[in-house]
Design an enzyme around this catalytic site. Structure first.
Site, mmCIF file in Angstrom:
data_model
loop_
_atom_site.group_PDB
_atom_site.id
_atom_site.type_symbol
_atom_site.label_atom_id
_atom_site.label_comp_id
_atom_site.label_asym_id
_atom_site.label_seq_id
_atom_site.Cartn_x
_atom_site.Cartn_y
_atom_site.Cartn_z
ATOM 1 C CG ASP A 50 -6.217 0.752 -9.687
ATOM 2 O OD1 ASP A 50 -6.283 0.651 -10.790
ATOM 3 O OD2 ASP A 50 -5.277 2.109 -8.969
ATOM 4 C CG LEU A 51 -9.428 4.106 -4.889
ATOM 5 C CD1 LEU A 51 -9.610 3.312 -3.826
ATOM 6 C CD2 LEU A 51 -9.718 5.493 -4.914
ATOM 7 C CD GLU A 143 -7.660 -2.317 -11.055
ATOM 8 O OE1 GLU A 143 -8.323 -2.535 -11.765
ATOM 9 O OE2 GLU A 143 -6.248 -2.376 -10.048
HETATM 10 N N1 DCP Z 1 -0.839 -4.569 -4.013
HETATM 11 C C1 DCP Z 1 -0.151 -5.721 -2.831
HETATM 12 N N2 DCP Z 1 0.835 -6.141 -3.713
HETATM 13 C C2 DCP Z 1 0.627 -6.393 -4.850
HETATM 14 C C3 DCP Z 1 0.735 -5.059 -5.457
HETATM 15 C C4 DCP Z 1 -0.581 -4.274 -4.575
HETATM 16 O O1 DCP Z 1 -0.317 -5.381 -1.718
HETATM 17 N N3 DCP Z 1 2.101 -6.876 -5.379
HETATM 18 C C5 DCP Z 1 -1.518 -3.452 -3.299
HETATM 19 C C6 DCP Z 1 -1.507 -2.339 -2.654
HETATM 20 C C7 DCP Z 1 -1.132 -1.612 -3.498
HETATM 21 C C8 DCP Z 1 -3.238 -1.542 -4.035
HETATM 22 O O2 DCP Z 1 -2.695 -2.881 -3.234
HETATM 23 O O3 DCP Z 1 -2.416 0.205 -3.160
HETATM 24 C C9 DCP Z 1 -3.329 -1.739 -4.699
HETATM 25 O O4 DCP Z 1 -2.100 -2.239 -6.202
HETATM 26 P P1 DCP Z 1 -2.165 -1.290 -7.987
HETATM 27 O O5 DCP Z 1 -1.376 -1.406 -8.583
HETATM 28 O O6 DCP Z 1 -3.823 -0.423 -7.870
HETATM 29 O O7 DCP Z 1 -1.444 0.124 -6.495
HETATM 30 P P2 DCP Z 1 -1.750 1.092 -6.115
HETATM 31 O O8 DCP Z 1 -3.161 1.834 -5.757
HETATM 32 O O9 DCP Z 1 -0.696 1.556 -5.159
HETATM 33 O O10 DCP Z 1 -0.498 2.974 -6.805
HETATM 34 P P3 DCP Z 1 -1.255 3.059 -8.546
HETATM 35 O O11 DCP Z 1 -1.724 4.068 -7.946
HETATM 36 O O12 DCP Z 1 -0.214 2.521 -9.387
HETATM 37 O O13 DCP Z 1 -2.429 2.211 -9.074
HETATM 38 MG MG MG Z 2 -4.146 2.159 -7.341
HETATM 39 MG MG MG Z 3 -5.084 -1.361 -9.063
#
Ligand code: DCP
Ligand code: MG
Ligand code: MG
Length: 469
Positions: A50-51, A143
């Site tokens: 998961d990035l 992911e």
């Molecule tokens: N995303 C979105 N709307 C959502 C959830 C996520 O547009 N309701 C998008 C923005 C995030 C990406 O998907 O950057 C990946 O979601 P993650 O939950 O993995 O969150 P992040 O990667 O941003 O942060 P983390 O470091 O917690 O994984």
């Molecule tokens: Mg992420």
């Molecule tokens: Mg994610």
């Protein structure tokens, strides 16, 4: 019934107990209850990646000046994600812009409605993982699951057992104690090294950091991967399965238990994961039927034998837009034209020719928010299909808008008042046109450019299930 402190064998023994219970249930009449782990290797090694703050990382790569400032990615009035500098200052994912600015007045905002760059980077990550191992399954944009069981078996054959250690964290295990456990879990120990190598490859080649989970199945790998964030990895040992499941704050935290399922479970009086673990299987079968009951019970116990299914070329390409209210045929036509223009561009880059067009709309409904989509589809005449995948795509837009409006009139009487909240356009039945258009080697070739940064949009890609590449 649920004591699982010591070994995987105990987990299996416990399952047998409730499986028996399910089989004895009067509701299991067809004998359809799938026995667990019959086809999967005893020791799978599954990685989940998961990035970190994905959209924010992409923006920081595009503009390095954003790296050290608190950064939020904005869609409408929501911060969909933010970088870790912003998180340290109290900003959280899915906060309103107002709240985020309250917490962190210096927050820099970048609009994140155009998904083009995120999508491109997302496929590059999957492609990179695919270059190491054929069993890669995408889950959303940031992911991937990777099944490295076979790779580990090969490595194990040439690794002296005495040299085993873990890379990164081991869930609920102090680092001083972790390596002593490596020889009891050689597959997972080696898996942690492979995870570290893949994370390093993602970083050195694409500039992205991320977290990884290493475990014996997809559910556990996903659950454990975010234990230490950002840019870290965690291995879950079988003796800690009970701990990680017990630490979940509610049933919704189990991947695979969605909003509707959680509501039905709650109606049965189940709130915690332990409630579900202890709930009589017969009653669960009565509510969900045997297959879903089995799956739910398994998930609550950390058992998941679902395979990592390689993600192949998309089976369909679609684009949609949602809005508060659309109520005139003119607006509908303009929106369809806009969506089709970018979709046709994506289709042209894909190289295949679509043979079916589908239009989906959502009519406003105060009472039935979840099930108010309607769609109609029709074949795409060959001469139009050919234009989609050739340079004369402007003609294709005009012709398809007219096709779409005909489909639209089958769902909506435009002479009466109407209220739409979503329009989706979709190409399916995608066929390779000939040797020159086929054989694109990577998932990255399904990059989708040219979508316009409008209102909140979800890009939808139906992924084809293909074998290992
Ligand atoms: N995303 C979105 N709307 C959502 C959830 C996520 O547009 N309701 C998008 C923005 C995030 C990406 O998907 O950057 C990946 O979601 P993650 O939950 O993995 O969150 P992040 O990667 O941003 O942060 P983390 O470091 O917690 O994984
Ligand atoms: Mg992420
Ligand atoms: Mg994610």
């Amino acid at each position: 019934m649920l004591a699982m402190e010591n070994s995987e064998d105990e987990v299996e023994a416990d399952e047998t107990e409730w499986k028996q219970d399910l089989k004895d249930s009067p509701f299991v009449v067809s004998g359809s209850l799938n026995l667990l782990k019959t086809t999967t290797p005893a020791h799978r090694v599954i990685l989940h990646f998961d990035l970190d703050c994905f959209y924010a990382q992409v923006e920081m790569l595009r503009n390095p000046a954003l790296r050290d400032v608190p950064l939020g990615i904005q869609q409408k009035y929501i911060i969909v994600t933010c970088n870790y500098v912003a998180r340290q200052q109290g900003v959280a994912k899915l906060m309103s812009v107002t709240d985020a600015k309250d917490k962190c007045p210096q927050l820099v905002l970048v609009k994140g409605e155009d998904l083009t760059h995120y999508r491109e980077m997302s496929y590059q990550v999957t492609d990179l993982l695919l270059s190491f191992c054929p069993l890669v399954e995408r889950l959303g944009f940031d992911e991937n699951y990777v099944d490295i069981t076979e790779m580990i078996a090969r490595r194990l054959a040439r690794t002296p057992q005495a040299n085993l250690s873990f890379k990164g964290h081991v869930y609920n295990t102090a680092s001083a104690d972790a390596d002593a456990k490596a020889s009891s879990h050689p597959e997972l120990a080696l898996g942690s090294h492979v995870a570290a190598e893949l994370r390093e490859a993602i970083h050195s080649r694409l500039g992205l950091t991320g977290c990884a989970g290493i475990a014996a199945n997809k559910l556990l790998a996903k659950l454990v991967s975010g234990t230490f964030k950002p840019n870290q990895q965690t291995t879950l040992l079988p003796e800690s399965v009970d701990d990680i499941m017990g630490a979940l704050s509610g049933l919704r935290k189990i991947p695979g238990v969605g909003h509707q399922t959680a509501k039905r479970l709650q109606a049965l009086g189940l709130v915690s994961v332990q409630d579900l673990q202890l709930f009589p299987p017969t009653d669960l079968v009565r509510e969900f039927g045997a297959p879903a009951a089995t799956r739910l019970k398994n998930l609550s116990l950390g058992v998941d034998d679902s395979p990592v299914t390689p993600t192949g070329a998309p089976q369909s390409l679609s684009d949609e837009d949602s809005f508060k209210k659309m109520s005139s045929a003119k607006e509908v036509m303009e929106k369809i034209e806009q969506l089709l223009s970018s979709l046709i561009e994506r289709m042209r880059k894909d190289g295949r020719q679509p043979h079916t067009f589908r239009l989906t709309i959502r009519k406003y409904s105060a009472t039935n928010k979840w099930h108010s989509r309607e769609s109609r589809q029709c074949p795409i005449p060959n001469h139009v299909g050919q234009k989609i995948s050739s340079a004369s795509s402007d003609d294709a837009v005009v012709q398809l808008v007219s096709v779409a409006m005909k489909l639209f009139s089958k769902m909506v009487d435009t002479h009466a008042a109407f209220h739409l909240t979503l329009i989706n356009v979709c190409f399916s039945n995608l066929q390779t046109r000939g040797p020159s258009a086929s054989g694109r080697g990577s998932i990255t070739s399904f990059f989708v450019h040219g979508s316009s940064p409008k209102t909140h949009r979800r890009l939808l890609i139906g992924w084809q299930r293909t074998g290992c590449r």
